[in-house]
Design a protein around this motif. Structure first.
Motif, PDB file in Angstrom:
ATOM      1  N   ARG A  73       0.828  -1.212   0.000  1.00  0.00           N
ATOM      2  CA  ARG A  73       0.000   0.000   0.000  1.00  0.00           C
ATOM      3  C   ARG A  73       0.867   1.269   0.000  1.00  0.00           C
ATOM      4  NH1 ARG A  73      -4.582   0.145   4.324  1.00  0.00           N
ATOM      5  NH2 ARG A  73      -5.094   1.960   3.037  1.00  0.00           N
ATOM      6  N   PRO A  74       1.730   1.417  -0.993  1.00  0.00           N
ATOM      7  CA  PRO A  74       2.654   2.553  -1.027  1.00  0.00           C
ATOM      8  C   PRO A  74       1.949   3.910  -1.093  1.00  0.00           C
ATOM      9  CG  PRO A  74       2.639   1.408  -3.140  1.00  0.00           C
ATOM     10  CD  PRO A  74       1.897   0.539  -2.170  1.00  0.00           C
ATOM     11  N   GLU A  75       0.813   3.979  -1.792  1.00  0.00           N
ATOM     12  CA  GLU A  75       0.112   5.264  -1.896  1.00  0.00           C
ATOM     13  C   GLU A  75      -0.370   5.733  -0.530  1.00  0.00           C
ATOM     14  OE1 GLU A  75      -0.704   2.548  -3.561  1.00  0.00           O
ATOM     15  OE2 GLU A  75      -0.146   2.942  -5.656  1.00  0.00           O
ATOM     16  N   ALA A  76      -0.944   4.815   0.251  1.00  0.00           N
ATOM     17  CA  ALA A  76      -1.459   5.167   1.574  1.00  0.00           C
ATOM     18  C   ALA A  76      -0.328   5.572   2.508  1.00  0.00           C
ATOM     19  CB  ALA A  76      -2.236   3.992   2.163  1.00  0.00           C
ATOM     20  N   LYS A  77       0.793   4.879   2.409  1.00  0.00           N
ATOM     21  CA  LYS A  77       1.934   5.209   3.266  1.00  0.00           C
ATOM     22  C   LYS A  77       2.519   6.572   2.897  1.00  0.00           C
ATOM     23  CE  LYS A  77       3.299   0.475   4.369  1.00  0.00           C
ATOM     24  NZ  LYS A  77       4.297  -0.604   4.160  1.00  0.00           N
ATOM     25  N   THR A  78       2.622   6.825   1.623  1.00  0.00           N
ATOM     26  CA  THR A  78       3.154   8.113   1.185  1.00  0.00           C
ATOM     27  C   THR A  78       2.254   9.252   1.658  1.00  0.00           C
ATOM     28  OG1 THR A  78       4.198   7.109  -0.761  1.00  0.00           O
ATOM     29  CG2 THR A  78       3.829   9.485  -0.812  1.00  0.00           C
ATOM     30  N   ALA A  79       0.945   9.063   1.528  1.00  0.00           N
ATOM     31  CA  ALA A  79      -0.007  10.083   1.957  1.00  0.00           C
ATOM     32  C   ALA A  79       0.061  10.316   3.464  1.00  0.00           C
ATOM     33  CB  ALA A  79      -1.417   9.675   1.560  1.00  0.00           C
ATOM     34  N   ALA A  80       0.464   9.270   4.213  1.00  0.00           N
ATOM     35  CA  ALA A  80       0.562   9.379   5.667  1.00  0.00           C
ATOM     36  C   ALA A  80       1.922   9.897   6.120  1.00  0.00           C
ATOM     37  CB  ALA A  80       0.290   8.026   6.311  1.00  0.00           C
ATOM     38  N   GLY A  81       2.800  10.182   5.156  1.00  0.00           N
ATOM     39  CA  GLY A  81       4.130  10.682   5.493  1.00  0.00           C
ATOM     40  C   GLY A  81       5.116   9.608   5.869  1.00  0.00           C
ATOM     41  N   LEU A  82       4.842   8.374   5.453  1.00  0.00           N
ATOM     42  CA  LEU A  82       5.724   7.248   5.747  1.00  0.00           C
ATOM     43  C   LEU A  82       6.519   6.867   4.501  1.00  0.00           C
ATOM     44  CD1 LEU A  82       3.199   5.006   7.715  1.00  0.00           C
ATOM     45  CD2 LEU A  82       4.935   6.524   8.686  1.00  0.00           C
ATOM     46  N   ASP A  83       7.655   6.239   4.720  1.00  0.00           N
ATOM     47  CA  ASP A  83       8.467   5.747   3.615  1.00  0.00           C
ATOM     48  C   ASP A  83       7.871   4.434   3.126  1.00  0.00           C
ATOM     49  OD1 ASP A  83      10.323   4.733   1.872  1.00  0.00           O
ATOM     50  OD2 ASP A  83      12.031   4.862   3.256  1.00  0.00           O
ATOM     51  N   PRO A  84       7.343   4.387   1.919  1.00  0.00           N
ATOM     52  CA  PRO A  84       6.678   3.168   1.461  1.00  0.00           C
ATOM     53  C   PRO A  84       7.610   1.983   1.263  1.00  0.00           C
ATOM     54  CG  PRO A  84       6.868   4.740  -0.327  1.00  0.00           C
ATOM     55  CD  PRO A  84       7.304   5.457   0.917  1.00  0.00           C
ATOM     56  N   GLN A  85       8.896   2.223   1.219  1.00  0.00           N
ATOM     57  CA  GLN A  85       9.854   1.136   1.038  1.00  0.00           C
ATOM     58  C   GLN A  85      10.523   0.710   2.346  1.00  0.00           C
ATOM     59  OE1 GLN A  85       9.838  -0.450  -1.777  1.00  0.00           O
ATOM     60  NE2 GLN A  85       8.365   1.078  -2.510  1.00  0.00           N
ATOM     61  N   ALA A  86      10.143   1.331   3.432  1.00  0.00           N
ATOM     62  CA  ALA A  86      10.714   0.965   4.733  1.00  0.00           C
ATOM     63  C   ALA A  86      10.021  -0.277   5.279  1.00  0.00           C
ATOM     64  CB  ALA A  86      10.577   2.119   5.721  1.00  0.00           C
ATOM     65  N   ASP A  87      10.774  -1.038   6.076  1.00  0.00           N
ATOM     66  CA  ASP A  87      10.211  -2.219   6.732  1.00  0.00           C
ATOM     67  C   ASP A  87       9.864  -1.840   8.167  1.00  0.00           C
ATOM     68  OD1 ASP A  87       9.481  -4.646   7.725  1.00  0.00           O
ATOM     69  OD2 ASP A  87      11.274  -5.729   7.067  1.00  0.00           O
ATOM     70  N   TYR A  88       8.580  -1.723   8.446  1.00  0.00           N
ATOM     71  CA  TYR A  88       8.111  -1.321   9.768  1.00  0.00           C
ATOM     72  C   TYR A  88       7.741  -2.519  10.644  1.00  0.00           C
ATOM     73  CZ  TYR A  88       7.757   3.362   7.761  1.00  0.00           C
ATOM     74  OH  TYR A  88       8.036   4.576   7.164  1.00  0.00           O
ATOM     75  N   ALA A  89       8.082  -3.733  10.187  1.00  0.00           N
ATOM     76  CA  ALA A  89       7.638  -4.951  10.868  1.00  0.00           C
ATOM     77  C   ALA A  89       8.267  -5.157  12.236  1.00  0.00           C
ATOM     78  CB  ALA A  89       7.913  -6.171   9.986  1.00  0.00           C
ATOM     79  N   SER A  90       9.281  -4.390  12.561  1.00  0.00           N
ATOM     80  CA  SER A  90       9.887  -4.512  13.889  1.00  0.00           C
ATOM     81  C   SER A  90       9.830  -3.197  14.662  1.00  0.00           C
ATOM     82  CB  SER A  90      11.335  -4.988  13.767  1.00  0.00           C
ATOM     83  OG  SER A  90      12.108  -4.065  13.016  1.00  0.00           O
ATOM     84  N   TYR A  91       9.064  -2.231  14.179  1.00  0.00           N
ATOM     85  CA  TYR A  91       8.945  -0.939  14.844  1.00  0.00           C
ATOM     86  C   TYR A  91       7.997  -1.056  16.038  1.00  0.00           C
ATOM     87  CZ  TYR A  91      11.382   2.001  11.389  1.00  0.00           C
ATOM     88  OH  TYR A  91      12.320   2.598  10.598  1.00  0.00           O
TER      89      TYR A  91
END
Length: 206
Positions: A73-91
């Motif tokens: 969901r890169p579009e949603a992440k970009t719109a939320a100010g997140l890096d769409p290519q980052a791995d947030y699975a351990s954040y």
């Protein structure tokens, strides 16, 4: 009262399927009033709630962890100010709303340690299930719903007692902006699981 051998064998078979609790629950003396509830995972829940599990499996909650992966969901992440290519699975900031029971007894620790606790499962809304699961397996038919709530710690969310917005669907989420309103009844109807069944279903009779 007496239980038929056939019923007992089927009851025992279900107990042996429990991946995180197992036969010990069936043999233990229940003490639900004093136990610290632990998360047990959806594999235990679905033994008695298969229709609910199947309908939940088609929802976004069943895929919540995947949203943390790169490229999802890169579009949603970009719109939320997140890096769409980052791995947030351990954040640590993301996990409480994308896994079950993060940081709590029996809950998600890591993908390597207990991947079965990924995604937003039953206990995220209904509370850790070890005690009310034990009550159901040992004393089916002798407890009322209020007993499961009062003694077992079962939570039944409502518009008035809305754990959804309390925990996750609020302004702490990067996907939520100003003016957001959470319609509990609408989300319950289309985003959770079936609600046209009794709250408990067991495929055998004792």
């Amino acid at each position: 009262r007496y239980v038929s051998l056939k019923s007992f064998v089927r009851f025992l078979a279900v107990g042996l399927q429990l991946p995180t609790i197992g036969l010990s629950i069936l043999l233990a003396t229940p003490s639900p009033a004093t136990e610290q509830p632990r998360y047990v995972g959806i594999e235990n829940c679905k033994l008695c709630h298969m229709p609910h599990y199947e309908s939940w499996s088609a929802t976004k909650m069943a895929k919540a962890f995947e949203l943390l992966r790169p490229g999802v969901r890169p579009e949603a992440k970009t719109a939320a100010g997140l890096d769409p290519q980052a791995d947030y699975a351990s954040y640590a900031a993301c996990l409480p709303c994308h896994v079950t029971g993060y940081g709590r007894p029996g809950g998600f620790v890591s993908v390597d340690q207990n991947p079965d606790m990924r995604n937003v499962q039953c206990e995220m809304c209904h509370g850790p299930g070890s005690v009310y699961l034990e009550m159901m397996l040992q004393k089916r038919g002798t407890y009322k719903l209020e007993d499961y709530k009062r003694v077992g710690g079962l939570s039944m969310p409502s518009a008035e007692d809305n754990v959804c917005t309390e925990r996750c669907h609020n302004m702490n989420s990067p996907f939520i902006g100003s003016g957001f309103e959470f319609d509990f009844e609408d989300r319950k109807a289309i985003g959770t699981h079936r609600h046209d069944l009794e709250y408990i279903y067991l495929p055998f009779d004792l």
